[in-house]
Design a protein around this motif. Structure first.
Motif, PDB file in Angstrom:
ATOM      1  N   GLN A 115       1.121  -1.594  -0.146  1.00  0.00           N
ATOM      2  CA  GLN A 115      -0.620   0.360   0.172  1.00  0.00           C
ATOM      3  C   GLN A 115       0.936   1.524  -0.100  1.00  0.00           C
ATOM      4  O   GLN A 115       0.560   2.666  -0.804  1.00  0.00           O
ATOM      5  N   ARG A 116       2.251   1.019   0.755  1.00  0.00           N
ATOM      6  CA  ARG A 116       2.952   2.079   0.940  1.00  0.00           C
ATOM      7  C   ARG A 116       3.476   2.706  -0.392  1.00  0.00           C
ATOM      8  O   ARG A 116       3.485   3.540  -0.870  1.00  0.00           O
ATOM      9  N   GLY A 117       3.971   1.797  -1.024  1.00  0.00           N
ATOM     10  CA  GLY A 117       4.500   1.325  -2.573  1.00  0.00           C
ATOM     11  C   GLY A 117       2.866   2.358  -3.372  1.00  0.00           C
ATOM     12  O   GLY A 117       3.704   2.577  -4.420  1.00  0.00           O
ATOM     13  N   LEU A 118       1.923   2.071  -3.256  1.00  0.00           N
ATOM     14  CA  LEU A 118       1.108   2.149  -4.457  1.00  0.00           C
ATOM     15  C   LEU A 118       1.192   3.709  -4.299  1.00  0.00           C
ATOM     16  O   LEU A 118       0.241   4.612  -5.069  1.00  0.00           O
ATOM     17  N   ASN A 119       1.024   3.746  -2.928  1.00  0.00           N
ATOM     18  CA  ASN A 119       0.681   5.347  -2.709  1.00  0.00           C
ATOM     19  C   ASN A 119       1.304   6.261  -3.002  1.00  0.00           C
ATOM     20  O   ASN A 119       1.243   7.423  -3.564  1.00  0.00           O
ATOM     21  N   ASN A 120       2.609   6.286  -2.908  1.00  0.00           N
ATOM     22  CA  ASN A 120       3.749   7.038  -3.738  1.00  0.00           C
ATOM     23  C   ASN A 120       3.898   7.050  -4.475  1.00  0.00           C
ATOM     24  O   ASN A 120       4.118   8.207  -5.525  1.00  0.00           O
ATOM     25  N   ILE A 121       2.868   6.012  -6.193  1.00  0.00           N
ATOM     26  CA  ILE A 121       3.397   5.688  -7.348  1.00  0.00           C
ATOM     27  C   ILE A 121       1.889   7.130  -7.624  1.00  0.00           C
ATOM     28  O   ILE A 121       2.437   7.262  -8.292  1.00  0.00           O
ATOM     29  N   GLN A 122       1.347   6.758  -6.784  1.00  0.00           N
ATOM     30  CA  GLN A 122      -0.096   7.714  -6.682  1.00  0.00           C
ATOM     31  C   GLN A 122       0.537   9.045  -7.280  1.00  0.00           C
ATOM     32  O   GLN A 122       0.042   9.852  -7.467  1.00  0.00           O
ATOM     33  N   ARG A 123       1.093   9.036  -5.899  1.00  0.00           N
ATOM     34  CA  ARG A 123       1.455  10.481  -5.558  1.00  0.00           C
ATOM     35  C   ARG A 123       2.059  11.390  -6.495  1.00  0.00           C
ATOM     36  O   ARG A 123       1.587  12.279  -7.280  1.00  0.00           O
ATOM     37  N   ASN A 124       3.282  10.869  -6.872  1.00  0.00           N
ATOM     38  CA  ASN A 124       3.956  10.971  -8.538  1.00  0.00           C
ATOM     39  C   ASN A 124       3.074  11.238  -9.201  1.00  0.00           C
ATOM     40  O   ASN A 124       3.228  12.512 -10.204  1.00  0.00           O
ATOM     41  N   TYR A 125       2.224  10.246  -9.524  1.00  0.00           N
ATOM     42  CA  TYR A 125       1.789  10.467 -10.735  1.00  0.00           C
ATOM     43  C   TYR A 125       0.693  11.633 -10.683  1.00  0.00           C
ATOM     44  O   TYR A 125       0.324  12.560 -11.378  1.00  0.00           O
ATOM     45  N   ASP A 126       0.362  12.355  -9.408  1.00  0.00           N
ATOM     46  CA  ASP A 126      -0.435  13.255  -8.879  1.00  0.00           C
ATOM     47  C   ASP A 126      -0.186  14.199  -9.529  1.00  0.00           C
ATOM     48  O   ASP A 126      -0.706  15.574 -10.239  1.00  0.00           O
ATOM     49  N   VAL A 127       1.609  14.221  -9.518  1.00  0.00           N
ATOM     50  CA  VAL A 127       2.262  15.741  -9.607  1.00  0.00           C
ATOM     51  C   VAL A 127       1.902  15.755 -11.049  1.00  0.00           C
ATOM     52  O   VAL A 127       2.265  17.110 -11.535  1.00  0.00           O
ATOM     53  N   SER A 128       2.584  14.813 -11.638  1.00  0.00           N
ATOM     54  CA  SER A 128       2.678  14.884 -13.347  1.00  0.00           C
ATOM     55  C   SER A 128       0.991  15.413 -13.611  1.00  0.00           C
ATOM     56  O   SER A 128       1.079  16.248 -14.726  1.00  0.00           O
ATOM     57  N   ARG A 129       0.093  14.980 -13.167  1.00  0.00           N
ATOM     58  CA  ARG A 129      -1.492  15.547 -13.530  1.00  0.00           C
ATOM     59  C   ARG A 129      -0.898  17.301 -13.198  1.00  0.00           C
ATOM     60  O   ARG A 129      -1.179  17.511 -13.961  1.00  0.00           O
ATOM     61  N   LYS A 130      -1.082  17.269 -12.039  1.00  0.00           N
ATOM     62  CA  LYS A 130      -0.970  19.133 -11.929  1.00  0.00           C
ATOM     63  C   LYS A 130      -0.225  19.254 -12.874  1.00  0.00           C
ATOM     64  O   LYS A 130      -0.852  20.803 -12.870  1.00  0.00           O
ATOM     65  N   ARG A 131       0.969  18.772 -13.391  1.00  0.00           N
ATOM     66  CA  ARG A 131       1.817  20.012 -14.099  1.00  0.00           C
ATOM     67  C   ARG A 131       1.672  19.356 -15.358  1.00  0.00           C
ATOM     68  O   ARG A 131       2.205  19.828 -16.309  1.00  0.00           O
ATOM     69  N   GLY A 132       0.215  19.243 -15.880  1.00  0.00           N
ATOM     70  CA  GLY A 132       0.161  18.967 -17.109  1.00  0.00           C
ATOM     71  C   GLY A 132       0.582  18.042 -17.734  1.00  0.00           C
ATOM     72  O   GLY A 132       0.454  17.961 -18.431  1.00  0.00           O
ATOM     73  N   ARG A 133       1.081  17.131 -17.302  1.00  0.00           N
ATOM     74  CA  ARG A 133       2.206  16.114 -18.237  1.00  0.00           C
ATOM     75  C   ARG A 133       1.140  14.527 -18.545  1.00  0.00           C
ATOM     76  O   ARG A 133       1.509  14.576 -19.842  1.00  0.00           O
ATOM     77  N   PHE A 134       0.207  14.332 -17.598  1.00  0.00           N
ATOM     78  CA  PHE A 134      -0.833  13.538 -18.054  1.00  0.00           C
ATOM     79  C   PHE A 134      -1.673  14.165 -17.645  1.00  0.00           C
ATOM     80  O   PHE A 134      -2.453  14.791 -16.943  1.00  0.00           O
ATOM     81  N   SER A 135      -3.579  13.011 -18.704  1.00  0.00           N
ATOM     82  CA  SER A 135      -4.439  13.286 -17.958  1.00  0.00           C
ATOM     83  C   SER A 135      -4.619  13.064 -16.470  1.00  0.00           C
ATOM     84  O   SER A 135      -4.445  12.014 -16.338  1.00  0.00           O
ATOM     85  N   GLN A 136      -5.950  13.182 -15.887  1.00  0.00           N
ATOM     86  CA  GLN A 136      -6.751  12.229 -14.747  1.00  0.00           C
ATOM     87  C   GLN A 136      -7.026  10.516 -15.273  1.00  0.00           C
ATOM     88  O   GLN A 136      -6.401   9.902 -14.928  1.00  0.00           O
ATOM     89  N   GLU A 137      -7.510  11.449 -17.011  1.00  0.00           N
ATOM     90  CA  GLU A 137      -8.075   9.543 -17.746  1.00  0.00           C
ATOM     91  C   GLU A 137      -6.315   9.259 -17.908  1.00  0.00           C
ATOM     92  O   GLU A 137      -6.164   8.049 -17.553  1.00  0.00           O
ATOM     93  N   GLU A 138      -5.478   9.773 -18.207  1.00  0.00           N
ATOM     94  CA  GLU A 138      -4.004   9.151 -18.855  1.00  0.00           C
ATOM     95  C   GLU A 138      -3.796   8.706 -17.108  1.00  0.00           C
ATOM     96  O   GLU A 138      -2.673   7.333 -17.366  1.00  0.00           O
ATOM     97  N   VAL A 139      -3.770   9.176 -16.540  1.00  0.00           N
ATOM     98  CA  VAL A 139      -3.051   8.563 -15.180  1.00  0.00           C
ATOM     99  C   VAL A 139      -3.907   7.315 -14.600  1.00  0.00           C
ATOM    100  O   VAL A 139      -3.076   6.284 -14.462  1.00  0.00           O
ATOM    101  N   GLU A 140      -5.505   7.740 -14.478  1.00  0.00           N
ATOM    102  CA  GLU A 140      -6.402   6.595 -14.684  1.00  0.00           C
ATOM    103  C   GLU A 140      -5.795   4.886 -15.327  1.00  0.00           C
ATOM    104  O   GLU A 140      -5.096   3.936 -15.280  1.00  0.00           O
ATOM    105  N   MET A 141      -4.947   4.343 -16.538  1.00  0.00           N
ATOM    106  CA  MET A 141      -5.377   4.023 -17.283  1.00  0.00           C
ATOM    107  C   MET A 141      -3.393   3.580 -16.692  1.00  0.00           C
ATOM    108  O   MET A 141      -2.804   2.286 -16.964  1.00  0.00           O
ATOM    109  N   ARG A 142      -2.326   4.274 -16.116  1.00  0.00           N
ATOM    110  CA  ARG A 142      -1.773   3.515 -15.976  1.00  0.00           C
ATOM    111  C   ARG A 142      -1.471   2.949 -14.871  1.00  0.00           C
ATOM    112  O   ARG A 142      -1.432   2.369 -14.238  1.00  0.00           O
ATOM    113  N   LEU A 143      -2.247   3.825 -13.636  1.00  0.00           N
ATOM    114  CA  LEU A 143      -2.438   2.686 -13.090  1.00  0.00           C
ATOM    115  C   LEU A 143      -2.978   2.017 -12.987  1.00  0.00           C
ATOM    116  O   LEU A 143      -2.643   0.200 -11.533  1.00  0.00           O
ATOM    117  N   ALA A 144      -4.431   1.068 -14.107  1.00  0.00           N
ATOM    118  CA  ALA A 144      -5.033   0.473 -13.573  1.00  0.00           C
ATOM    119  C   ALA A 144      -3.647  -0.873 -14.622  1.00  0.00           C
ATOM    120  O   ALA A 144      -3.975  -2.268 -14.615  1.00  0.00           O
TER     121      ALA A 144
END
Ligand code: 3HC
Length: 694
Positions: free
Chosen positions: A329-358
């Motif tokens: 869970q700790r590892g996945l939380n970190n991954i999620q946090r990193n993706y959130d940063v990328s999304r906020k910086r406009g690198r990925f859309s929410q949909e792209e983040v979800e595709m990656r997490l899936a």
């Protein structure tokens, strides 16, 4: 080199000139001559009313032939800028059918045309800044007159290509079409008939359409992004020229600045890295690579999580294994946090983040790895831990699965010995943060099959990494060298420097960060563990600095504990000098009987960088690296060595190997055994050779 076809639409006859210069349709001297001759013939032919210029395969034209830079071939006429001027002033319409990639001089050629049509998958850009030069065939003068100052600055200083739709949106092309040749012919006919205006570049200055502030902002941003690089500032100066100078004057200014850059050390270094990266990615054997469809990652810590993200980002499914639900869970939380940063910086859309997490499947059961094509172990750096994991992987994974370890120092052959498949076992050493850093050291064990190396090389390229083949030894290429670099940094502390002084000198040299700040970031406990492991075999008579060990003994492991060589405020990565550490250093020096003295930036740079160079020369001689340029790639892509210096080996070549050897001999006399000159360095320095010629 140029194929000519004729096409008739209604009453209009069009000559289609197709550049054909594999592999990437670069435009060297021969192509310039061929295009010039074909153009002249088509312009003189009364039966032809318009011309379409296009390329072959995936490439319209990837730009000037970089291999010809600084050779007499660049003087063969027509020069590219003369060719473009010939296009621009032609009395018949010339339309570019951009069938694929149009970069650098290739795109500049289209800017002289009277219309531009791009294929849907075309990529259009001016990447010259990455080679330490500027668009030298009119790009800095014509592009702002076509797309405006701000967009031109973004394209030229950023160096990233635009997609066809982005090019259409900013007005760089007139149309995007599935069949760009057909569409370009239609546009040419429309221009001939007077139904469409021909695109002509206004020769007058752009006036003060953009305020000076735009350029000040661009200069500041470029200083931050390309610390120490000259080319981005020159690019901006050329674009700024459009405000005050007509086209002809601007072109002359651009040509002069281009010449200055192309003859300078920075561009030579950056071009060296361009070719070195491509050489490193080539495999010696014609081994057959297999396709990897799914990957397992053992360990969801910082490295494991970053590795999983690298695969998910490339659309490759990952099974991520941890021992406990909590660690997972700790590892996945970190991954999620990193993706959130990328999304906020406009690198990925929410949909792209979800595709990656899936794509990242979690598990605690080794059986879930039974079907993956490759497993990368990224667990704790301990031989027994690794052996246990690989015993289980060998029992669980399918017979032809490749097994890889992300160890940064341990003996891969020893790890492989617990498996029944040493031919399918190798090292894949990622660099932190693994989802960002482009370097991948691919470590070949004594029995690793060439086909397995080929498979991993191909996979590395799919996930956007630069693979470099290295051999087994403590630390492989990068970390083996870094031990010598940090050793000298520690000695310099004892001899009189503060951490900020050492780091400052190396940052001014161009390193992304200094060695002590880097240690704080990586975690001091990691190199401490390595030093403890090496202690029993370390010769007692050799000098050893206790500074780093003593800092670790204080429980200061760097950023993660809020203190190391520096102090860190909660939540900040900004290193703050700490008087407590200055005291500790002075104490260690006194205990070792060292009299502290003033030390210059030059000495700091020579001691640390030449320590890298000397060890690198041994690494090449030992066959741990295939060639010196691979070492440059490792250091630029993995350790923040300034690209504009071309890596440690190229830098040594630039300084001059006899001079480097002379300094190393002096250090040998002053500081002893560690500085024994490497035989390869002596051999090359004394024979007038260079690392980059090997
Ligand atoms: N000149 C000479 N060789 C080139 C080249 C160029 N402009 N571009 C690529 N090559 C060579 C590569 O070195 C490689 O050679 P190798 O097979 O012997 O190793 C081969 O072409 C294939 O290149 P890649 O492996 O990179 O092929 P990809 O398909 O992955 O990428 C590319 C193709 C996107 C075109 C990439 O090669 C690239 O980015 N090239 C550089 C483009 C560039 O920087 N253009 C500007 C040149 S400077 C200029 O135009 C100055 C002008 O303003 C006056």
């Amino acid at each position: 080199m140029v194929h000519v076809d004729l096409r008739k639409i209604g009453e209009t006859r069009i000559a289609i000139l197709r550049i054909d210069n594999p592999p990437v349709n670069s435009i060297g001297s021969q192509v310039r001559v061929a295009v010039g001759e074909s153009l002249a013939a088509a312009l003189a032919d009364d039966a032809v009313q318009a011309i379409v210029l296009t390329g072959t395969g995936k490439f319209f034209c990837s730009g000037a032939d970089i291999r010809e830079f600084n050779t007499p071939k660049t003087l063969i006429r027509p020069l590219l800028r003369e060719l473009i001027s010939m296009v621009e002033t032609a009395h018949k319409p010339i339309v570019a059918a951009i069938n694929g990639t149009a970069l650098g001089g290739g795109l500049e050629l289209t800017l002289g045309c009277h219309g531009r049509v791009a294929s849907e998958d075309a990529k259009l850009g001016l990447p010259e800044v990455k080679l330490g030069v500027l668009p030298g065939a009119g790009g800095t003068q014509r592009l702002p007159r076509i797309v405006g100052i701000q967009a031109a600055l973004d394209i030229i200083v950023g160096g990233e290509p635009l997609s066809a739709s982005q090019a259409l949106e900013c007005g760089l092309v007139d149309d995007v079409a599935a069949d760009p040749i057909d569409s370009a012919c239609q546009l040419a006919v429309a221009i001939v008939r007077g139904d469409r205006a021909s695109r002509v570049i206004d020769p007058a200055p752009l006036g003060d359409a953009a305020s000076e502030a735009v350029f000040d902002d661009a200069r500041r941003a470029a200083q931050r992004r390309y610390r120490g690089c000259i080319a981005p500032q020159e690019c901006i100066a050329c674009v700024e020229k459009t405000l005050h100078a007509d086209l002809e004057t601007g072109l002359a200014f651009e040509a002069e600045r281009f010449k200055l850059l192309v003859e300078g050390d920075q561009s030579k270094a950056q071009r060296h890295i361009f070719f070195a990266e491509r050489k490193a990615a080539k495999l010696p054997a014609a081994a057959q690579a297999s396709t990897v469809r799914s990957v397992g990652v053992v360990g969801a810590g910082t490295m494991g999580g970053g590795i999983a993200m690298s695969f998910a980002n490339a659309g490759i499914p990952v099974v991520l294994l941890e021992q406990s639900e909590e660690a997972l869970q700790r590892g996945l939380n970190n991954i999620q946090r990193n993706y959130d940063v990328s999304r906020k910086r406009g690198r990925f859309s929410q949909e792209e983040v979800e595709m990656r997490l899936a794509l990242i499947r979690r598990t605690m059961d080794y059986a879930d790895l039974s079907d993956v094509d490759l497993v990368i172990e990224a667990a704790f750096e301990d031989m027994q831990v690794k052996k246990d994991i690989f015993t289980r992987l060998d029992q669980t994974c399918k017979k032809d699965a490749v097994l890889a370890t992300n160890t940064s120092r341990l003996d891969i052959n020893e790890i492989a010995s617990v498996t029944g498949r040493p031919g399918q076992m190798l090292g894949t050493h990622f660099f932190s943060p693994a989802n960002v850093m482009r370097l991948l050291e691919v470590v070949k064990g004594a029995r690793t099959d060439d086909a397995v190396i080929a498979t991993v090389f191909r996979l590395a390229q799919r996930i956007g990494k630069i693979p470099v083949l290295v051999g087994v030894c403590d630390g492989f290429v990068g970390n083996r060298m870094v031990s010598h670099y940090t050793r000298e940094a520690y000695f310099l502390l004892e001899e009189g420097c503060t951490p900020a002084q050492v780091d400052g000198a190396l940052r001014r040299f161009g390193m992304a960060m200094g060695p002590l700040q880097m240690q704080d970031m990586a975690g001091l406990d990691i190199s401490w563990a390595a030093r403890k492991r090496q202690a029993p075999t370390r010769p007692a008579h050799l000098r050893y600095s206790k500074v780093a060990d003593r800092i670790c003994e204080m429980g200061r492991y760097g950023q993660k504990t809020g203190a190391g060589f520096y102090r860190y405020e909660a939540g900040s990565r900004e290193p703050i000098p700490d008087p407590e550490i200055d005291k500790l250093i002075a104490q260690c020096a006194a205990e070792a009987g060292i009299v502290r003295r003033e030390i210059s930036d030059d000495e700091i740079v020579a001691r640390t960088i030449y320590a890298l160079v000397n060890e690198a020369a041994r690494i090449v001689k030992d066959g741990i690296a295939q060639r010196p340029s691979d070492i440059d790639v490792v250091y630029v892509a993995g350790y923040g060595f300034p690209m504009f210096r071309g890596g440690p080996m190229f830098y040594a070549d630039t300084v001059g190997l006899p001079k480097v050897l002379e300094t190393i001999r002096r250090f040998h006399a002053e500081h002893g055994e560690y500085w024994e000159p490497a035989p390869l360095l002596v051999e090359l320095a004394e024979s007038g050779g260079r690392f980059s010629e090997r």
